[in-house]
Design an enzyme around this catalytic site. Structure first.
Site: not given
Length: 343
Positions: A76, A320
């Site tokens: 990510c 994230h």
């Protein structure tokens, strides 16, 4: 971490823009401001279809926002930056129109071709999700320290990707990275006795801003450019006295696209902690007050926000990344791996 704000330079009479729904305070991580004479002109999907010398013609209808990017396992950090770069229209246009000698013909990895191919895939009308397998398999081409499956730093990836891309342009020819992201600052060291000032210039492609006890982007920029006392004393090259010195950083060249990195983490080793305070930002930013000789110039250097990279989690090695990109003056999209949500 990166609050990756991509800002485009905006005109003096740019219309007021609505505030996008902000991420939770602790998630702000990196952002980008870009300059342009007219924000409506920048956010026109027709531009994507009318780039000159396109490598692969685009069919109708033209998408106003690119496809999602599949998370291949802790990728990510890469995907969020790829989304910001893909939606940097000047970069997309440049990669599609520039001809270069590709080392890939000799079996070498070519970041120019890899990024161009990824961007074109994102705007292929039939594609809703792009799998960045080739880029993920070649992470070590960006940095020997990168390893697929590890959570890396988004800012680090962006800097290394742009530096590697910069090397794809021949010396003496226009360099796409420099033309879009290239800026420069001067470090001034001033003698407190005679006032003699020595200057050191350095090229930059982003600004890393401290945010401890900082609550607005303007405050962070003021802290970055404020006059500071240098610890200890040294001999002045002019008056030859042992004196204290003052140091100040100022921008001497502002980029077409300004990338600001908010330093969300402090400490090192196992004692790294995330700075949780919310940093307020507007959709327009004027960099003129932070430039060399700003007090003698009334010319505005307005930028409009078009992309923000966000980090959630408490550690630089976990959590994230996702991002927001702006496809029109009043339309923002949350791009979270494969998911694209209009906000």
């Amino acid at each position: 971490m990166y609050l990756n704000w991509l800002w485009k330079r905006g005109g003096k009479n740019s219309p007021p823009q609505p505030q996008p729904p902000p991420p939770p305070p602790e998630t702000h991580n990196f952002s980008v401001f870009i300059p342009s004479p007219n924000i409506e002109d920048y956010y026109t999907s027709r531009q994507l279809a009318n780039f000159p010398f396109v490598v692969i013609p685009m069919s109708s209808p033209v998408k106003s926002v690119g496809a999602g990017v599949r998370n291949l396992g802790s990728t990510c950090f890469m995907s969020s930056i790829l989304q910001c770069l893909t939606h940097t229209i000047k970069l997309f246009q440049g990669l599609r129109s520039y001809t270069h000698d590709c080392p890939g013909d000799a079996g070498e990895f070519c970041v120019f071709c890899a990024l161009r191919s990824h961007m074109e895939s994102c705007f292929t009308p039939a594609r809703s999700v792009v799998w960045p397998i080739f880029l993920a398999d070649n992470l070590k081409q960006f940095s020997a320290g990168f390893k697929r499956g590890n959570q890396e730093d988004a800012q680090d990836f962006m800097n290394r990707a742009l530096n590697k891309l910069q090397g794809c342009f021949s010396e003496g020819h226009p360099n796409l990275v420099g033309e879009i992201f290239g800026g420069r600052y001067v470090s001034q060291l001033r003698c407190s006795n005679c006032g003699h000032c020595s200057e050191t210039f350095e090229a930059i492609i982003d600004l890393s801003l401290g945010i401890e006890n900082i609550y607005t982007i303007q405050d962070a920029l003021e802290s970055y450019t404020k006059v500071e006392k240098v610890g200890g004393k040294s001999t002045c090259n002019s008056c030859k006295q042992v004196v204290s010195m003052e140091k100040q950083l100022l921008l001497t060249q502002t980029p077409s696209v300004a990338a600001l990195h908010l330093k969300r983490f402090r400490g090192g080793g196992i004692s790294v902690k995330k700075i949780e305070n919310h940093v307020f930002f507007t959709l327009e930013l004027d960099l003129q007050p932070y430039t060399f000789g700003a007090e003698n110039h009334n010319v505005e250097l307005k930028y409009d926000l078009y992309a923000v990279v966000v980090h959630t989690g408490n550690s630089p090695n976990s959590g994230h990344y996702f991002c927001f990109v702006r496809s029109a003056p009043d339309k923002w999209h949350k791009l979270d791996d494969s998911e694209s949500i209009w906000r």
